[in-house]
Motif scaffolding. Sequence first.
Motif, PDB file in Angstrom:
ATOM      1  N   MET A 245       0.808  -1.223   0.000  1.00 49.87           N
ATOM      2  CA  MET A 245       0.000   0.000   0.000  1.00 49.87           C
ATOM      3  C   MET A 245       0.838   1.268   0.000  1.00 49.87           C
ATOM      4  O   MET A 245       0.292   2.369   0.036  1.00 49.87           O
ATOM      5  CB  MET A 245      -0.940  -0.010   1.211  1.00 49.87           C
ATOM      6  CG  MET A 245      -2.075  -1.005   1.047  1.00 49.87           C
ATOM      7  SD  MET A 245      -3.137  -1.149   2.490  1.00 49.87           S
ATOM      8  CE  MET A 245      -2.279  -2.407   3.407  1.00 49.87           C
ATOM      9  N   VAL A 256      -4.737   7.257  -3.850  1.00 53.44           N
ATOM     10  CA  VAL A 256      -4.722   7.100  -2.394  1.00 53.44           C
ATOM     11  C   VAL A 256      -5.392   8.325  -1.781  1.00 53.44           C
ATOM     12  O   VAL A 256      -4.919   9.446  -1.941  1.00 53.44           O
ATOM     13  CB  VAL A 256      -3.288   6.949  -1.852  1.00 53.44           C
ATOM     14  CG1 VAL A 256      -3.301   6.878  -0.330  1.00 53.44           C
ATOM     15  CG2 VAL A 256      -2.621   5.706  -2.439  1.00 53.44           C
ATOM     16  N   ASP A 262      -5.928   6.340   9.395  1.00 49.50           N
ATOM     17  CA  ASP A 262      -7.167   5.631   9.049  1.00 49.50           C
ATOM     18  C   ASP A 262      -6.860   4.257   8.454  1.00 49.50           C
ATOM     19  O   ASP A 262      -7.557   3.272   8.769  1.00 49.50           O
ATOM     20  CB  ASP A 262      -7.990   6.452   8.065  1.00 49.50           C
ATOM     21  CG  ASP A 262      -8.624   7.670   8.711  1.00 49.50           C
ATOM     22  OD1 ASP A 262      -8.698   7.700   9.949  1.00 49.50           O
ATOM     23  OD2 ASP A 262      -9.033   8.588   7.974  1.00 49.50           O
ATOM     24  N   ILE A 263      -5.849   4.192   7.604  1.00 48.05           N
ATOM     25  CA  ILE A 263      -5.488   2.908   7.005  1.00 48.05           C
ATOM     26  C   ILE A 263      -5.027   1.929   8.070  1.00 48.05           C
ATOM     27  O   ILE A 263      -5.428   0.757   8.090  1.00 48.05           O
ATOM     28  CB  ILE A 263      -4.403   3.097   5.934  1.00 48.05           C
ATOM     29  CG1 ILE A 263      -4.947   3.912   4.753  1.00 48.05           C
ATOM     30  CG2 ILE A 263      -3.883   1.744   5.444  1.00 48.05           C
ATOM     31  CD1 ILE A 263      -3.911   4.229   3.709  1.00 48.05           C
ATOM     32  N   ILE A 267      -6.730  -1.614   8.984  1.00 46.20           N
ATOM     33  CA  ILE A 267      -6.023  -2.835   8.594  1.00 46.20           C
ATOM     34  C   ILE A 267      -5.728  -3.735   9.793  1.00 46.20           C
ATOM     35  O   ILE A 267      -5.556  -4.956   9.638  1.00 46.20           O
ATOM     36  CB  ILE A 267      -4.708  -2.482   7.853  1.00 46.20           C
ATOM     37  CG1 ILE A 267      -4.316  -3.594   6.859  1.00 46.20           C
ATOM     38  CG2 ILE A 267      -3.583  -2.206   8.816  1.00 46.20           C
ATOM     39  CD1 ILE A 267      -5.189  -3.688   5.666  1.00 46.20           C
ATOM     40  N   MET A 335     -11.716  -1.094   2.355  1.00 48.48           N
ATOM     41  CA  MET A 335     -10.491  -0.392   1.972  1.00 48.48           C
ATOM     42  C   MET A 335     -10.651   0.353   0.658  1.00 48.48           C
ATOM     43  O   MET A 335     -10.082   1.431   0.476  1.00 48.48           O
ATOM     44  CB  MET A 335      -9.341  -1.399   1.875  1.00 48.48           C
ATOM     45  CG  MET A 335      -7.980  -0.753   1.641  1.00 48.48           C
ATOM     46  SD  MET A 335      -7.494   0.379   2.969  1.00 48.48           S
ATOM     47  CE  MET A 335      -7.051  -0.795   4.248  1.00 48.48           C
ATOM     48  N   ASN A 339      -9.715   4.089   0.997  1.00 48.16           N
ATOM     49  CA  ASN A 339      -8.442   4.505   0.420  1.00 48.16           C
ATOM     50  C   ASN A 339      -8.548   4.992  -1.017  1.00 48.16           C
ATOM     51  O   ASN A 339      -7.764   5.847  -1.436  1.00 48.16           O
ATOM     52  CB  ASN A 339      -7.452   3.342   0.487  1.00 48.16           C
ATOM     53  CG  ASN A 339      -6.017   3.809   0.432  1.00 48.16           C
ATOM     54  OD1 ASN A 339      -5.693   4.886   0.904  1.00 48.16           O
ATOM     55  ND2 ASN A 339      -5.155   3.005  -0.143  1.00 48.16           N
TER      56      ASN A 339
END
Length: 386
Positions: A245, A256, A262-263, A267, A335, A339
């Motif tokens: 990523m 992105v 946040d990612i 995750i 995601m 994202n």
Amino acid sequence: MTLLRLILEELKAIVADKAIAVTLFGGVLFYALLYPLPYLNQVPTEQALVVVDLDNTSLSRELIRHADASPKIRVARAAGSVAEAQHYIASGDFHGLLVIPAGFKRDLLLGKGATLSYGGDASYFLVYSALVEGLVTAGMDAARSVQLLGMLSRGESFAGASLSLLPMHLNAVPAYNPGLGYTPYVVPGLFLLILHQTLLIGTGILGAGQWRKAGYWQQVSSLELLIGRIAAFGLIYAALGAFYMGWCYHWYGVSVQAGLGDIAAFIVPFYLATAAAGVAASCLFRRRDMPTQVMLLASMPILFVSGFVWPLSLIPEPLVMAAQTIPAVPAIFGMLKLNQLGTGFDGVFSEWLTLWLLALVYLALAWWGLVVRQREVNQLSPPKQG
């Protein structure tokens, strides 16, 4: 045995096992190059077209020029008949066909309908889509030219006729896939699926290979072994996920929209649920080769039910609901929204909660499975003290 030492033992076991090391490190790196490779050209352009012009008028030649001017089409050959054009297409050097009927210009000037026949190699969906899009655009341009001539002949001004034909101009700007390519569309979801499947395979192989022999996994409780195993794989996949990523997204031009915080928050439950599911699944296998076979066979069904390569509306509702028990499915869907579409964390809150719920369920199943397997191993070979 302390937790830190247990994690180190798990990491040593992962790296020392060739099958796991190849799956985790070699597989992730290999697939990062292999899967996007067929789509590096992003969109199909300059598709070879055979034209059968049965009208042979200035308007039909103008239509052919418009088609050739399209970035998606290249007029490569003219044919005298449809049969001759089919022969060219069958050779494999040409992918599309345009047939302009006799009387094309006459019928349009008289206000009658005229039918253009398009054809293409539908075995390649993107190629066929490019051909049809280019030909439809060229046909509409030719129709507007005839309509403009008709309006001018009736005494309308050029400005008024042009405004009547094109009352507004559409300026379409892609927000999430600027190049309209296939790679930025398919790579984000596909990379998450690769992380999911390799993590399941790695945890499955490690566990399945330990249930018939003694080792450090006997010297700790089931809960400690579960925590240590998930922590070890989590450290590895934190780096692999950052590679996918981070560098890979940049290399392949993937949009992105989300921040790093946040990612990471999204995750973490995905890794936790997947690793726990892998540990739970490892308790079902007694042969080291079985996790790889089972997980690879499941990859394609998971890809389709995840909803980004096949519409969910075309998948039976019970199957869609059942797929939510697979960590990759809510993770991919969430995601992509977070994202790539930039919905913000509020927009993926339901998927985030689903992943945490799956993590709790699979953690419980993994702990129970480890308890059973450790009891069997201890009966065969009691653990050594110290």
